[in-house]
Design a protein around this motif. Sequence first.
Motif, short mmCIF file in Angstrom:
data_model
loop_
_atom_site.label_atom_id
_atom_site.label_comp_id
_atom_site.label_asym_id
_atom_site.label_seq_id
_atom_site.Cartn_x
_atom_site.Cartn_y
_atom_site.Cartn_z
N UNK A 195 0.85 -1.19 0.00
CA UNK A 195 0.00 0.00 0.00
C UNK A 195 0.89 1.24 0.00
N UNK A 196 0.67 2.15 -0.96
CA UNK A 196 1.53 3.33 -1.07
C UNK A 196 1.63 4.09 0.23
N UNK A 197 0.53 4.24 0.94
CA UNK A 197 0.54 5.00 2.20
C UNK A 197 1.49 4.40 3.23
N UNK A 198 1.82 3.14 3.11
CA UNK A 198 2.69 2.47 4.07
C UNK A 198 4.15 2.40 3.63
N UNK A 199 4.46 2.87 2.43
CA UNK A 199 5.81 2.74 1.88
C UNK A 199 6.63 4.01 2.08
N UNK A 200 7.94 3.87 2.27
CA UNK A 200 8.78 5.07 2.37
C UNK A 200 8.80 5.82 1.05
N UNK A 201 9.05 7.11 1.15
CA UNK A 201 9.15 7.97 -0.01
C UNK A 201 10.59 8.44 -0.13
N UNK A 202 11.15 8.33 -1.33
CA UNK A 202 12.54 8.70 -1.59
C UNK A 202 12.57 9.93 -2.47
N UNK A 203 13.24 10.99 -2.04
CA UNK A 203 13.36 12.20 -2.83
C UNK A 203 12.94 13.42 -2.04
N UNK A 204 12.69 14.50 -2.77
CA UNK A 204 12.32 15.77 -2.14
C UNK A 204 10.81 15.93 -2.12
N UNK A 205 10.36 17.05 -1.59
CA UNK A 205 8.94 17.34 -1.59
C UNK A 205 8.37 17.55 -2.97
N UNK A 206 9.20 18.04 -3.90
CA UNK A 206 8.72 18.30 -5.26
C UNK A 206 8.71 17.08 -6.15
N UNK A 207 9.57 16.11 -5.86
CA UNK A 207 9.66 14.91 -6.68
C UNK A 207 10.08 13.76 -5.78
N UNK A 208 9.19 12.79 -5.63
CA UNK A 208 9.50 11.66 -4.76
C UNK A 208 8.97 10.37 -5.38
N UNK A 209 9.66 9.28 -5.07
CA UNK A 209 9.28 7.96 -5.57
C UNK A 209 9.04 7.01 -4.42
N UNK A 210 8.15 6.08 -4.66
CA UNK A 210 7.91 4.96 -3.75
C UNK A 210 8.09 3.68 -4.56
N UNK A 211 8.83 2.74 -4.01
CA UNK A 211 9.14 1.51 -4.73
C UNK A 211 8.14 0.44 -4.32
N UNK A 212 7.43 -0.09 -5.33
CA UNK A 212 6.44 -1.14 -5.09
C UNK A 212 7.04 -2.53 -5.16
N UNK A 213 7.98 -2.74 -6.09
CA UNK A 213 8.54 -4.08 -6.28
C UNK A 213 9.94 -3.98 -6.87
N UNK A 214 10.84 -4.77 -6.31
CA UNK A 214 12.20 -4.90 -6.83
C UNK A 214 12.84 -6.12 -6.19
N UNK A 215 14.16 -6.22 -6.28
CA UNK A 215 14.84 -7.42 -5.79
C UNK A 215 14.65 -7.63 -4.29
N UNK A 216 14.34 -6.57 -3.54
CA UNK A 216 14.16 -6.74 -2.09
C UNK A 216 12.92 -7.57 -1.76
N UNK A 217 12.03 -7.71 -2.74
CA UNK A 217 10.83 -8.55 -2.56
C UNK A 217 10.93 -9.85 -3.34
N UNK A 218 12.10 -10.10 -3.92
CA UNK A 218 12.28 -11.32 -4.69
C UNK A 218 11.86 -11.18 -6.14
N UNK A 219 11.54 -9.95 -6.58
CA UNK A 219 11.21 -9.72 -7.99
C UNK A 219 12.53 -9.65 -8.74
N UNK A 220 12.68 -10.45 -9.77
CA UNK A 220 13.98 -10.61 -10.42
C UNK A 220 14.20 -9.77 -11.67
N UNK A 221 13.16 -9.44 -12.42
CA UNK A 221 13.39 -8.87 -13.74
C UNK A 221 12.99 -7.42 -13.92
#
Length: 124
Positions: A11-37
């Motif tokens: 859930x986006x509301x539960x994920x950390x936000x990376x970046x500044x107030x003007x531009x920020x990203x939240x990561x939904x899936x990557x290798x930290x969750x076992x997603x490989x590609x």
Amino acid sequence: MSDEPTVVVRTLADLPSFGSGDLSSQILADETLGVENVGVGVVTIAPGARGSRHVREVEEIVFVLSGTGRIVTEDDSHDLAAGQAAIIPPGVHHYHENTGDEEWKKLWIFAPQGPEKAIRARGE
């Protein structure tokens, strides 16, 4: 405990936000969750803000969830609104800018993974 694969819900509301107030990203899936590609996340850009010019060594796909904005390359610009997608090939220098009066929120997909590591490096 089972070794069977399982569905992961984020859930986006539960994920950390990376970046500044003007531009920020939240990561939904990557290798930290076992997603490989692929790496998948959401970027939010404030009204009037723009990201820095950059180039990726992977394919970048963006799908606009809300708001309006523009992707500017060396040769062209592409206006995008909710429900539209853009595919940015590797090696294309570009930046993203919000051209509207509300947040521009986009789902991003990197294939293969890689750029999400730099996003994390921006810190929370």
